[in-house]
Design a protein around this motif. Sequence first.
Motif, short mmCIF file in Angstrom:
data_model
loop_
_atom_site.label_atom_id
_atom_site.label_comp_id
_atom_site.label_asym_id
_atom_site.label_seq_id
_atom_site.Cartn_x
_atom_site.Cartn_y
_atom_site.Cartn_z
N UNK A 172 40.25 45.84 48.62
CA UNK A 172 39.74 45.64 47.26
C UNK A 172 40.88 45.19 46.36
N UNK A 173 40.53 44.76 45.15
CA UNK A 173 41.51 44.26 44.19
C UNK A 173 41.33 44.96 42.85
N UNK A 174 42.44 45.45 42.33
CA UNK A 174 42.44 46.05 41.00
C UNK A 174 42.69 44.93 39.99
N UNK A 210 32.87 46.08 41.42
CA UNK A 210 32.03 44.91 41.65
C UNK A 210 32.13 44.50 43.12
N UNK A 211 30.99 44.58 43.81
CA UNK A 211 30.92 44.24 45.23
C UNK A 211 30.15 42.94 45.39
N UNK A 212 30.71 42.01 46.16
CA UNK A 212 30.06 40.71 46.39
C UNK A 212 30.08 40.37 47.88
N UNK A 213 29.18 39.49 48.28
CA UNK A 213 29.20 38.93 49.62
C UNK A 213 29.01 37.42 49.53
N UNK A 214 29.56 36.73 50.54
CA UNK A 214 29.41 35.28 50.65
C UNK A 214 29.99 34.54 49.43
N UNK A 263 39.20 48.24 33.49
CA UNK A 263 39.63 47.68 34.77
C UNK A 263 38.40 47.49 35.65
N UNK A 264 38.52 46.56 36.61
CA UNK A 264 37.45 46.31 37.56
C UNK A 264 38.05 46.35 38.96
N UNK A 265 37.40 47.07 39.86
CA UNK A 265 37.77 47.07 41.27
C UNK A 265 36.79 46.14 41.98
N UNK A 266 37.29 45.04 42.53
CA UNK A 266 36.43 44.02 43.12
C UNK A 266 36.68 43.93 44.62
N UNK A 267 35.61 43.80 45.39
CA UNK A 267 35.78 43.60 46.83
C UNK A 267 34.63 42.78 47.41
#
Length: 415
Positions: free
Chosen positions: A384-386, A343-347, A367-371
């Motif tokens: 990123x975060x696991x 999952x990629x996000x901005x702002x 699991x989700x890898x978020x950055x």
Amino acid sequence: MKIWDFTPPPESDLEDHDVPLDGYHLQNKRIALLVTGGIAAMKAPILARALRRYGAQVVAFTSDEALRYTTIDTLAWSTNNPVITHLTPAAEHLSDRTPFDLYLVAPATYNTINKMRYGIADGVITTTLASAIGRMEQGKTKIMIVPTMHGSLHNSILTESLKTLHQMGIAIMPPREDYGKHNLPPEKEITVEVCRLISHSPLQGMNILITGGPTPVLIDSIRRITNRFTGHLGVEITEELYLRGANVHLIHGQGSYQPPSYLPYQIIDTYDEYLTQVLNTLSDKKYDVGIFTAAVADYKPEEILVGKTPSGGVLKTINLVPTIKIIEVVKDKFPDLSMITFKYQENVSHEKLIEIAQNRLNKGYSAVIANRGEEFGNQGEQIAYLVTANQEPQKMISKKQIAVEIANYIEQNKK
């Protein structure tokens, strides 16, 4: 050619014999590099250093013929160990006190291969191999050979010898074919196969699907809408899992980053092709884990224009409509597949990012890898975060660490 200002090189923490590490997959592993008398022996010092870049301790054994094409000093420098050129009362061929995890014969000549088949032990290499085969049959070591020779030497005798050695359990790496010859593959490719062969990872034999790169949508037969993601991270993850012995398959969107040839992968050009390949691949064979790093298009044109729209004028208005959420389709069709999604996000704040990831986790993903697009390391590394159930999000810095931690997570949660 650049004009040199004659300045000395920057200082380094590495000593003369040291090598920079590319990985840890051969850490604490001892490898006997058996160098036989083919012209490819000239590459043995480079191969020794490639093995050491993954942490291996390398000891070279050479035949007299091999030393026509390389030297004792070069091999000693490259391995950082004395070279075994003849057997002494120390019984170097037995290595009882310091056993080897792998015996690598590279290059493996016609002569050596056929002597191995018939158990002939008449020199340093063949006598060492006789002992190595005994150890292999006791489950104490592995043997891998890399045949190199002129095409005319590949006769029926060689074929039968290769078949016999294969049946005995000796790993035979296919040579690089060029100009009518069996040539030594690149040292990185040999090292990768060595890592796989002697890996003790729980991932050995697991079937893992990885996706990566962009998934463009068509405007017309020439133009497309895409994004800036290259697929580099998907390749890093695939390689890490491959080195640990997993059976990987990468579906890679055509971008600026090309996977190395030794990885099992296929290239897709569009979102529709990506959707088809993912579903077909999962239907053709049972996969244990799916890792979905691909930057999947969220929208596509409602209508694809016919042919090439002429340039120079005003382009017809393009209405965009949402695409199918492929991870949701996969989750519905393959409920037993353990899915790791990105999952990629901005702002957004860090807290909001983790909340978004946990909301997805609650839908049943493993699991989700978020950055976030705004968060980078001091050297510009990706952060990123696991995010998993029942533990705090784990921060990861760089694509390499993300790949390593994903592999670690799968190992720890293997059913």
